[in-house]
Design a protein around this motif. Structure first.
Motif, mmCIF file in Angstrom:
data_model
loop_
_atom_site.group_PDB
_atom_site.id
_atom_site.type_symbol
_atom_site.label_atom_id
_atom_site.label_comp_id
_atom_site.label_asym_id
_atom_site.label_seq_id
_atom_site.Cartn_x
_atom_site.Cartn_y
_atom_site.Cartn_z
ATOM 1 N N ASP A 7 -27.032 14.858 -15.930
ATOM 2 C CA ASP A 7 -28.394 14.986 -16.464
ATOM 3 C C ASP A 7 -28.349 15.262 -17.977
ATOM 4 O O ASP A 7 -28.677 16.349 -18.429
ATOM 5 C CB ASP A 7 -29.107 16.121 -15.715
ATOM 6 C CG ASP A 7 -30.585 16.153 -16.048
ATOM 7 O OD1 ASP A 7 -31.080 15.176 -16.641
ATOM 8 O OD2 ASP A 7 -31.238 17.156 -15.710
ATOM 9 N N GLU A 32 -33.452 2.603 -11.737
ATOM 10 C CA GLU A 32 -34.696 2.721 -10.961
ATOM 11 C C GLU A 32 -35.486 1.419 -11.002
ATOM 12 O O GLU A 32 -35.990 0.942 -9.989
ATOM 13 C CB GLU A 32 -35.541 3.867 -11.496
ATOM 14 C CG GLU A 32 -35.242 5.165 -10.763
ATOM 15 C CD GLU A 32 -35.680 6.392 -11.524
ATOM 16 O OE1 GLU A 32 -36.535 6.280 -12.428
ATOM 17 O OE2 GLU A 32 -35.142 7.479 -11.222
ATOM 18 N N ALA A 64 -31.348 3.482 -6.121
ATOM 19 C CA ALA A 64 -31.620 4.931 -6.088
ATOM 20 C C ALA A 64 -30.614 5.636 -6.984
ATOM 21 O O ALA A 64 -29.421 5.324 -6.961
ATOM 22 C CB ALA A 64 -31.499 5.436 -4.660
ATOM 23 N N ILE A 65 -31.119 6.562 -7.794
ATOM 24 C CA ILE A 65 -30.223 7.301 -8.687
ATOM 25 C C ILE A 65 -30.751 8.722 -8.858
ATOM 26 O O ILE A 65 -31.955 8.933 -8.960
ATOM 27 C CB ILE A 65 -30.067 6.573 -10.056
ATOM 28 C CG1 ILE A 65 -29.011 7.266 -10.926
ATOM 29 C CG2 ILE A 65 -31.373 6.404 -10.791
ATOM 30 C CD1 ILE A 65 -28.488 6.383 -12.065
ATOM 31 N N GLU A 66 -29.843 9.690 -8.838
ATOM 32 C CA GLU A 66 -30.226 11.108 -9.035
ATOM 33 C C GLU A 66 -29.595 11.604 -10.313
ATOM 34 O O GLU A 66 -28.403 11.390 -10.533
ATOM 35 C CB GLU A 66 -29.652 11.967 -7.897
ATOM 36 C CG GLU A 66 -30.373 11.889 -6.602
ATOM 37 C CD GLU A 66 -29.659 12.739 -5.537
ATOM 38 O OE1 GLU A 66 -28.960 13.710 -5.879
ATOM 39 O OE2 GLU A 66 -29.812 12.379 -4.368
ATOM 40 N N ARG A 67 -30.408 12.305 -11.132
ATOM 41 C CA ARG A 67 -29.832 12.969 -12.303
ATOM 42 C C ARG A 67 -29.402 14.362 -11.869
ATOM 43 O O ARG A 67 -30.194 15.096 -11.301
ATOM 44 C CB ARG A 67 -30.847 12.994 -13.437
ATOM 45 C CG ARG A 67 -31.039 11.576 -13.997
ATOM 46 C CD ARG A 67 -32.202 11.466 -14.891
ATOM 47 N NE ARG A 67 -32.050 12.312 -16.065
ATOM 48 C CZ ARG A 67 -33.030 12.545 -16.941
ATOM 49 N NH1 ARG A 67 -34.210 11.975 -16.779
ATOM 50 N NH2 ARG A 67 -32.819 13.300 -17.971
ATOM 51 N N ARG A 68 -28.153 14.729 -12.117
ATOM 52 C CA ARG A 68 -27.582 15.962 -11.578
ATOM 53 C C ARG A 68 -27.081 16.872 -12.681
ATOM 54 O O ARG A 68 -26.432 16.411 -13.624
ATOM 55 C CB ARG A 68 -26.387 15.632 -10.675
ATOM 56 C CG ARG A 68 -26.691 14.731 -9.510
ATOM 57 C CD ARG A 68 -27.329 15.456 -8.371
ATOM 58 N NE ARG A 68 -26.460 16.453 -7.790
ATOM 59 C CZ ARG A 68 -26.371 16.698 -6.488
ATOM 60 N NH1 ARG A 68 -27.091 15.997 -5.622
ATOM 61 N NH2 ARG A 68 -25.595 17.658 -6.019
ATOM 62 N N ALA A 116 -27.417 7.415 -2.998
ATOM 63 C CA ALA A 116 -27.936 7.305 -4.374
ATOM 64 C C ALA A 116 -26.810 7.480 -5.389
ATOM 65 O O ALA A 116 -25.932 8.336 -5.216
ATOM 66 C CB ALA A 116 -28.995 8.388 -4.598
ATOM 67 N N ALA A 140 -30.419 5.715 -15.899
ATOM 68 C CA ALA A 140 -31.282 6.159 -14.800
ATOM 69 C C ALA A 140 -32.535 5.286 -14.745
ATOM 70 O O ALA A 140 -32.955 4.844 -13.667
ATOM 71 C CB ALA A 140 -31.632 7.633 -14.972
ATOM 72 N N VAL A 145 -20.270 17.567 -8.111
ATOM 73 C CA VAL A 145 -20.455 16.253 -7.478
ATOM 74 C C VAL A 145 -19.120 15.500 -7.454
ATOM 75 O O VAL A 145 -18.722 14.915 -6.437
ATOM 76 C CB VAL A 145 -21.531 15.430 -8.231
ATOM 77 C CG1 VAL A 145 -21.496 13.956 -7.825
ATOM 78 C CG2 VAL A 145 -22.919 16.015 -7.973
ATOM 79 N N MET A 196 -25.328 8.871 -8.782
ATOM 80 C CA MET A 196 -25.595 10.150 -9.451
ATOM 81 C C MET A 196 -25.113 10.061 -10.879
ATOM 82 O O MET A 196 -24.103 9.401 -11.163
ATOM 83 C CB MET A 196 -24.902 11.295 -8.719
ATOM 84 C CG MET A 196 -25.526 11.507 -7.364
ATOM 85 S SD MET A 196 -24.833 12.876 -6.474
ATOM 86 C CE MET A 196 -25.646 12.611 -4.887
#
Ligand SMILES: NC(=O)C1=CN([C@@H]2O[C@H](COP(=O)(O)OP(=O)(O)OC[C@H]3O[C@@H](n4cnc5c(N)ncnc54)[C@H](OP(=O)(O)O)[C@@H]3O)[C@@H](O)[C@H]2O)C=CC1
Ligand SMILES: CC(C)(CO)C(=O)C(=O)O
Length: 369
Positions: free
Chosen positions: A184, A196, A201-205, A179, A192, A211, A181
Motif C-alpha cells: 500500500d 481493477e 481483483a487486487i488488494e492494497r496491503r 486477489a 491497483a 503476506v 496483493m
C-alpha cells in the motif's frame, strides 16, 4: 535470427500511438499507463495480456519466448473469464531492455534466479518517476531490485496468489483464484487502478512482509507438487502429500516465529493451524478446507513447470529460505532441506529421466527429521 523489438500496435486501440505520447504527462490524467513486463513467461504474459485492455503494455522476454508469441499470438484461458485471444500483430514484444525506457511502471515477473539480471536491465534505464513492482515469489526480490535501481525509483512488492501455466505455445491458463496483493504505497496505485479496470481483483496491503511469508508457506508445496508429477488438485487431495507439506510448514512456522514474523493468512486455513488441517484424513480435509482444493484439473506449481521444461527452479528462494531462516536461529529444517536435495537431483536428471515421487516421499521426509 530473431528480430529485435518492434513498435507494433498494442492489443487495444489507444488514443494515439505510443511513440507520439508526450513524456511529460503522467498516467491518470486521461491517458493510459505505459507498462513494461520484464520476464514474459507465465505470470508476465497473463498479467500483461489482461492489463493490455487498459494500458499500453510491452512484454519484454527471451527471444525464443517472443518468437512463440509472434507465431501464435497470446491466448489467456481460465480464471473464470472468457478466453481472451490477442493476435500477434496486436502485441508489443521486445527482447531488449531498452524497451523499459518508456514505461511508467515495470512489472518484474522473472523467476528469483533472474532477479540479478533484471536489476541490471533496469538500472539506469527507467524514465523519471517510473516505478518497479516485483510480482515474484520469495522474500528478497524487491530488496534486490531496490539495490539495483537505487533511490530515484520506488520498488514495491506485489503477490500473485493464483497459478498460471503455459498449456500450449502462447496459451496461458489460470488454474486457481484469489486477489493480487500490492504494497500500500503510492507507487502501487497505478497498478491497483489498472488491475481493477482490467477486472483483476487486487488488494492494497499494509502488511506485505507478512503476506510474502504467508505466500512462502503456500509455496512450500511447489517442490512436493513438482516431485509428485500430479496436478495440484490431485496432489493436495492426497493426505500423504499434504503431510509432507505439513512437515515443511511446521519447520517454516517455527523459523518465522523465531524471526519475529507472523505470516498473513491468505487462504481458507488459519496459518498456525495449517499443518494440523493438512494432516487430516482426505474426507475431513475436503469438508473443512474445500476452498484449499479450489484449483482446476490442469493447475500445477510453477516448480513443476520449471522441471518439465528443464529449467533451474526457485528452490533456493522457497525451501532454501526456510532452511536459512531456521539456521539463523539455531533451528533445523530437515524436511525442507531434503526437498532441496530431491529438487536439485530432479534438475540434474532433466525431464526425460524424471521419476515421480509417490507417497513414499513422506517416509523420506520423516526420516530426514
Ligand atoms: N507460474 C505461477 O503460477 C506463479 C508464479 N509466481 C512467481 O512469479 C514469478 C514468475 O514466474 P513464472 O511466470 O512462472 O516464470 P516463467 O519462467 O514462466 O517466466 C519468466 C520468464 O522471464 C524470462 N526472463 C528472465 N530474465 C529475463 C530478463 N532479464 N529479460 C527478459 N526475460 C527474462 C525467463 O527466461 P529464462 O527462463 O530463460 O530465464 C522466462 O521466460 C516467479 O517468482 C514465480 O515464483 C507467482 C505465482 C504463481
Ligand atoms: C499459486 C502457486 C502457489 C501455485 O502452486 C504458486 O505460487 C506457484 O506455483 O509458484
Amino acid at each position: 535470427m530473431v528480430p529485435e523489438p518492434t513498435d507494433r500496435p498494442l492489443d487495444a486501440p489507444t488514443d494515439r500511438p505510443p511513440t507520439d505520447r508526450p513524456r511529460t504527462d503522467r498516467p491518470g490524467a486521461g491517458r493510459r499507463p505505459v507498462i513494461a513486463v520484464l520476464g514474459a513467461g507465465s505470470i508476465g504474459c497473463h498479467l500483461g495480456g489482461l492489463l493490455s485492455a487498459v494500458a499500453d503494455v510491452t512484454l519484454v522476454g527471451r527471444p525464443a519466448a517472443m518468437e512463440i508469441l509472434r507465431a501464435h499470438g497470446l491466448t489467456l484461458t481460465g480464471g473464470g473469464r472468457p478466453t481472451r485471444r490477442i493476435p500477434a500483430d496486436r502485441l508489443r514484444l521486445a527482447t531488449s531492455p531498452e524497451a523499459l525506457r518508456d514505461a511508467d511502471l515495470v512489472l518484474v515477473t522473472v523467476k528469483s534466479g533472474g532477479t540479478t539480471g533484471a536489476g541490471q536491465d533496469l538500472a539506469g534505464r527507467l524514465s523519471p518517476g517510473a516505478a518497479v513492482i516485483s510480482l515474484q515469489n520469495g522474500l528478497h526480490n524487491p530488496a534486490q531490485l531496490r539495490a539495483a535501481v537505487g533511490d530515484a525509483h520506488p520498488v514495491v512488492a506485489g503477490m500473485v496468489p493464483y497459478n498460471v501455466l503455459q498449456t500450449a505455445p502462447g496459451v496461458f491458463h489460470q488454474g486457481s483464484g484469489g486477489a493480487l496483493m500490492i504494497d500500500d504505497q503510492p507507487a502501487g496505485i497505478a497498478l491497483a487502478e489498472a488491475a481493477e479496470q482490467a477486472g483483476l481483483a487486487i488488494e492494497r496491503r499494509a502488511d506485505m512482509r507478512e503476506v510474502q511469508h504467508g505466500k512462502l508457506l503456500m509455496n512450500l508445496n511447489n517442490a512436493i507438487n513438482a516431485l509428485s508429477g500430479l496436478p495440484l488438485r490431485e496432489e493436495l487431495g492426497s493426505r500423504a502429500y499434504r503431510r509432507c507439506l505439513a512437515l515443511c510448514q511446521r519447520e517454516a512456522l517455527a523459523a518465522m516465529r523465531a524471526d519475529g514474523v507472523r505470516p498473513a493468512r491468505l487462504g481458507a486455513l488459519p496459518t498456525a493451524l495449517m499443518p494440523r488441517l493438512l494432516a487430516l484424513p482426505d474426507g475431513v480435509f475436503r469438508r473443512l478446507a474445500a476452498a484449499a482444493l479450489q484449483v482446476d484439473a490442469e493447475a500445477r506449481s510453477s516448480t513443476w513447470e520449471d522441471l518439465q521444461r528443464g529449467r533451474r527452479t526457485e528452490i533456493d528462494s522457497l525451501q532454501g529460505e526456510v532452511v536459512a531462516m531456521a539456521a539463523r536461529h539455531g533451528l533445523a529444517a530437515p524436511a525442507n532441506a531434503r526437498l532441496i536435495e530431491l529438487v536439485r537431483a530432479a534438475e540434474e536428471s532433466g525431464p526425460a529421466a524424471r521419476t515421480w515421487a509417490g507417497p513414499e516421499l513422506l517416509a523420506e521426509l520423516t526420516a530426514a527429521r
